[in-house]
Design a protein around this motif. Sequence first.
Motif, PDB file in Angstrom:
ATOM      1  N   PHE A  62       0.784  -1.230   0.000  1.00  0.00           N
ATOM      2  CA  PHE A  62       0.000   0.000   0.000  1.00  0.00           C
ATOM      3  C   PHE A  62       0.821   1.289   0.000  1.00  0.00           C
ATOM      4  CE2 PHE A  62      -2.666  -3.319   1.894  1.00  0.00           C
ATOM      5  CZ  PHE A  62      -3.766  -3.254   1.047  1.00  0.00           C
ATOM      6  N   VAL A  63       2.141   1.160   0.057  1.00  0.00           N
ATOM      7  CA  VAL A  63       2.999   2.350  -0.022  1.00  0.00           C
ATOM      8  C   VAL A  63       4.008   2.217  -1.161  1.00  0.00           C
ATOM      9  CG1 VAL A  63       4.666   3.821   1.173  1.00  0.00           C
ATOM     10  CG2 VAL A  63       2.767   2.805   2.446  1.00  0.00           C
ATOM     11  N   VAL A  64       4.760   1.119  -1.167  1.00  0.00           N
ATOM     12  CA  VAL A  64       5.827   0.956  -2.162  1.00  0.00           C
ATOM     13  C   VAL A  64       5.269   0.847  -3.573  1.00  0.00           C
ATOM     14  CG1 VAL A  64       7.715  -0.520  -2.956  1.00  0.00           C
ATOM     15  CG2 VAL A  64       7.404  -0.083  -0.504  1.00  0.00           C
ATOM     16  N   PHE A  65       4.299  -0.028  -3.787  1.00  0.00           N
ATOM     17  CA  PHE A  65       3.760  -0.211  -5.140  1.00  0.00           C
ATOM     18  C   PHE A  65       3.157   1.064  -5.726  1.00  0.00           C
ATOM     19  CE2 PHE A  65       3.167  -5.123  -5.064  1.00  0.00           C
ATOM     20  CZ  PHE A  65       4.539  -5.258  -5.244  1.00  0.00           C
ATOM     21  N   PRO A  66       2.317   1.808  -4.980  1.00  0.00           N
ATOM     22  CA  PRO A  66       1.821   3.077  -5.531  1.00  0.00           C
ATOM     23  C   PRO A  66       2.944   4.049  -5.883  1.00  0.00           C
ATOM     24  CG  PRO A  66       0.474   2.422  -3.678  1.00  0.00           C
ATOM     25  CD  PRO A  66       1.642   1.480  -3.703  1.00  0.00           C
ATOM     26  N   LEU A  67       4.002   4.090  -5.071  1.00  0.00           N
ATOM     27  CA  LEU A  67       5.124   4.977  -5.368  1.00  0.00           C
ATOM     28  C   LEU A  67       5.859   4.551  -6.630  1.00  0.00           C
ATOM     29  CD1 LEU A  67       6.677   5.694  -1.842  1.00  0.00           C
ATOM     30  CD2 LEU A  67       5.541   7.323  -3.366  1.00  0.00           C
ATOM     31  N   LEU A  68       6.023   3.245  -6.813  1.00  0.00           N
ATOM     32  CA  LEU A  68       6.688   2.747  -8.016  1.00  0.00           C
ATOM     33  C   LEU A  68       5.916   3.150  -9.266  1.00  0.00           C
ATOM     34  CD1 LEU A  68       7.806  -0.835  -6.902  1.00  0.00           C
ATOM     35  CD2 LEU A  68       9.241   1.169  -7.223  1.00  0.00           C
ATOM     36  N   TYR A  69       4.594   3.079  -9.183  1.00  0.00           N
ATOM     37  CA  TYR A  69       3.779   3.481 -10.329  1.00  0.00           C
ATOM     38  C   TYR A  69       3.764   4.993 -10.503  1.00  0.00           C
ATOM     39  CZ  TYR A  69       2.001  -0.942 -11.947  1.00  0.00           C
ATOM     40  OH  TYR A  69       1.919  -2.184 -12.520  1.00  0.00           O
ATOM     41  N   PHE A  70       3.781   5.711  -9.402  1.00  0.00           N
ATOM     42  CA  PHE A  70       3.792   7.172  -9.480  1.00  0.00           C
ATOM     43  C   PHE A  70       5.046   7.672 -10.196  1.00  0.00           C
ATOM     44  CE2 PHE A  70       4.961  11.335  -7.639  1.00  0.00           C
ATOM     45  CZ  PHE A  70       3.853  12.068  -8.041  1.00  0.00           C
ATOM     46  N   PHE A  71       6.175   7.043  -9.908  1.00  0.00           N
ATOM     47  CA  PHE A  71       7.430   7.434 -10.547  1.00  0.00           C
ATOM     48  C   PHE A  71       7.688   6.678 -11.852  1.00  0.00           C
ATOM     49  CE2 PHE A  71       8.285   8.680  -6.089  1.00  0.00           C
ATOM     50  CZ  PHE A  71       8.606  10.015  -6.312  1.00  0.00           C
ATOM     51  N   GLU A  72       6.641   5.956 -12.306  1.00  0.00           N
ATOM     52  CA  GLU A  72       6.674   5.255 -13.591  1.00  0.00           C
ATOM     53  C   GLU A  72       7.853   4.280 -13.688  1.00  0.00           C
ATOM     54  OE1 GLU A  72       6.589   8.269 -16.601  1.00  0.00           O
ATOM     55  OE2 GLU A  72       4.490   8.782 -16.201  1.00  0.00           O
ATOM     56  N   LEU A  73       8.079   3.559 -12.603  1.00  0.00           N
ATOM     57  CA  LEU A  73       9.156   2.564 -12.567  1.00  0.00           C
ATOM     58  C   LEU A  73       8.655   1.174 -12.928  1.00  0.00           C
ATOM     59  CD1 LEU A  73      11.015   3.765  -9.343  1.00  0.00           C
ATOM     60  CD2 LEU A  73      11.614   4.218 -11.733  1.00  0.00           C
ATOM     61  N   ILE A  74       7.328   1.043 -13.097  1.00  0.00           N
ATOM     62  CA  ILE A  74       6.746  -0.223 -13.523  1.00  0.00           C
ATOM     63  C   ILE A  74       5.973   0.042 -14.818  1.00  0.00           C
ATOM     64  CG2 ILE A  74       5.188  -2.117 -12.957  1.00  0.00           C
ATOM     65  CD1 ILE A  74       5.688  -1.591 -10.036  1.00  0.00           C
ATOM     66  N   PRO A  75       6.460  -0.478 -15.948  1.00  0.00           N
ATOM     67  CA  PRO A  75       5.862  -0.173 -17.262  1.00  0.00           C
ATOM     68  C   PRO A  75       4.624  -1.007 -17.574  1.00  0.00           C
ATOM     69  CG  PRO A  75       7.731  -1.625 -17.563  1.00  0.00           C
ATOM     70  CD  PRO A  75       7.665  -1.330 -16.072  1.00  0.00           C
ATOM     71  N   ASN A  97      -7.807   5.032   5.673  1.00  0.00           N
ATOM     72  CA  ASN A  97      -8.246   6.130   4.822  1.00  0.00           C
ATOM     73  C   ASN A  97      -7.090   6.781   4.074  1.00  0.00           C
ATOM     74  OD1 ASN A  97     -10.094   7.968   3.730  1.00  0.00           O
ATOM     75  ND2 ASN A  97      -9.785   9.418   5.387  1.00  0.00           N
ATOM     76  N   VAL A  98      -6.001   7.032   4.787  1.00  0.00           N
ATOM     77  CA  VAL A  98      -4.831   7.660   4.168  1.00  0.00           C
ATOM     78  C   VAL A  98      -4.247   6.765   3.083  1.00  0.00           C
ATOM     79  CG1 VAL A  98      -2.440   8.377   4.565  1.00  0.00           C
ATOM     80  CG2 VAL A  98      -4.242   9.098   6.149  1.00  0.00           C
ATOM     81  N   LEU A  99      -4.142   5.474   3.362  1.00  0.00           N
ATOM     82  CA  LEU A  99      -3.560   4.559   2.380  1.00  0.00           C
ATOM     83  C   LEU A  99      -4.491   4.335   1.194  1.00  0.00           C
ATOM     84  CD1 LEU A  99      -1.789   1.902   4.640  1.00  0.00           C
ATOM     85  CD2 LEU A  99      -0.796   3.832   3.409  1.00  0.00           C
ATOM     86  N   PHE A 100      -5.799   4.407   1.423  1.00  0.00           N
ATOM     87  CA  PHE A 100      -6.758   4.306   0.327  1.00  0.00           C
ATOM     88  C   PHE A 100      -6.571   5.466  -0.644  1.00  0.00           C
ATOM     89  CE2 PHE A 100     -11.153   5.270  -1.282  1.00  0.00           C
ATOM     90  CZ  PHE A 100     -11.271   4.163  -2.107  1.00  0.00           C
ATOM     91  N   ALA A 101      -6.422   6.661  -0.101  1.00  0.00           N
ATOM     92  CA  ALA A 101      -6.181   7.827  -0.955  1.00  0.00           C
ATOM     93  C   ALA A 101      -4.794   7.758  -1.584  1.00  0.00           C
ATOM     94  CB  ALA A 101      -6.324   9.108  -0.135  1.00  0.00           C
ATOM     95  N   PHE A 102      -3.809   7.333  -0.795  1.00  0.00           N
ATOM     96  CA  PHE A 102      -2.434   7.258  -1.299  1.00  0.00           C
ATOM     97  C   PHE A 102      -2.311   6.265  -2.449  1.00  0.00           C
ATOM     98  CE2 PHE A 102       2.001   5.801  -1.183  1.00  0.00           C
ATOM     99  CZ  PHE A 102       2.655   7.017  -1.266  1.00  0.00           C
ATOM    100  N   ALA A 103      -3.114   5.220  -2.430  1.00  0.00           N
ATOM    101  CA  ALA A 103      -3.068   4.219  -3.497  1.00  0.00           C
ATOM    102  C   ALA A 103      -3.452   4.814  -4.842  1.00  0.00           C
ATOM    103  CB  ALA A 103      -4.007   3.056  -3.162  1.00  0.00           C
ATOM    104  N   HIS A 104      -4.118   5.972  -4.831  1.00  0.00           N
ATOM    105  CA  HIS A 104      -4.522   6.632  -6.072  1.00  0.00           C
ATOM    106  C   HIS A 104      -3.513   7.697  -6.518  1.00  0.00           C
ATOM    107  CE1 HIS A 104      -8.242   4.880  -4.517  1.00  0.00           C
ATOM    108  NE2 HIS A 104      -8.725   4.927  -5.739  1.00  0.00           N
ATOM    109  N   ILE A 105      -2.359   7.758  -5.851  1.00  0.00           N
ATOM    110  CA  ILE A 105      -1.391   8.805  -6.149  1.00  0.00           C
ATOM    111  C   ILE A 105      -0.846   8.691  -7.572  1.00  0.00           C
ATOM    112  CG2 ILE A 105       0.641   7.543  -5.291  1.00  0.00           C
ATOM    113  CD1 ILE A 105       1.665  10.186  -4.178  1.00  0.00           C
ATOM    114  N   TYR A 106      -0.813   7.452  -8.115  1.00  0.00           N
ATOM    115  CA  TYR A 106      -0.230   7.295  -9.449  1.00  0.00           C
ATOM    116  C   TYR A 106      -1.113   7.894 -10.545  1.00  0.00           C
ATOM    117  CZ  TYR A 106      -3.066   2.959  -9.262  1.00  0.00           C
ATOM    118  OH  TYR A 106      -4.077   2.045  -9.103  1.00  0.00           O
ATOM    119  N   PHE A 107      -2.338   8.326 -10.193  1.00  0.00           N
ATOM    120  CA  PHE A 107      -3.150   9.051 -11.161  1.00  0.00           C
ATOM    121  C   PHE A 107      -2.680  10.499 -11.306  1.00  0.00           C
ATOM    122  CE2 PHE A 107      -6.809   6.032 -10.015  1.00  0.00           C
ATOM    123  CZ  PHE A 107      -6.489   5.191 -11.055  1.00  0.00           C
TER     124      PHE A 107
END
Length: 206
Positions: free
Chosen positions: A17-30, A143-153
């Motif tokens: 719930f933290v690492v994966f959204p960040l990886l997608y946010f920084f476009e490290l997973i194609p 709640n915070v992690l639910f919103a954070f999971a959408h950070i890659y948008f």
Amino acid sequence: MIRASPRFLVIELVTLFVVFPLLYFFELIPLHKIIPLVLLFGYCVTVLILQKKANPRRFDMRANWKNILSRFIIIILLISIWIRYFSSQPVFTDLMANKQLLFMTLIYPFASAFPQELIFREFFIQRYGLLFKNDKYLIVINNVLFAFAHIYFANWTIILFTLAGGLIFVTTYLKTRSLLVVTIEHTLFGIFILSSGLSDQFYKAF
């Protein structure tokens, strides 16, 4: 039944719930943005099955529907007023002119609302509930992690709406313990958003 240590659960929670959204946010997973939702959904279902933690109220329809529907009506009225007076978009979008958006709206309960609620409410609370001293901490972190999971948008409107929606949904789930009830509530808000003047921002996320 598979048991996991608190240390493993913390590592798992941070990874999912933290690492994966960040990886997608920084476009490290194609991969397409829908892929992590599908993979995470599969993982959560597998863990719930292996844990054999039955939730007899999972598909229970018993809830304070008067409060749920009243809250929904009040919120959509406020959003509609905001769109009407503070946005250049119409209050409601023309779904017939956008067949893809219409299709997304129709499949939303099954393709988005249900998977998200299983992941963030059913799985999250059953899996990590004991890590928190009380429900207040659980609600805040969920709640915070639910919103954070959408950070890659990369869309602050989506983050703000998911913060508000997440608080509503986790509260409903803790009161009812019903995956069905919270999925229906999530669906009501989701379909309204997709058919409103805000659809453009949420639709682009996909």
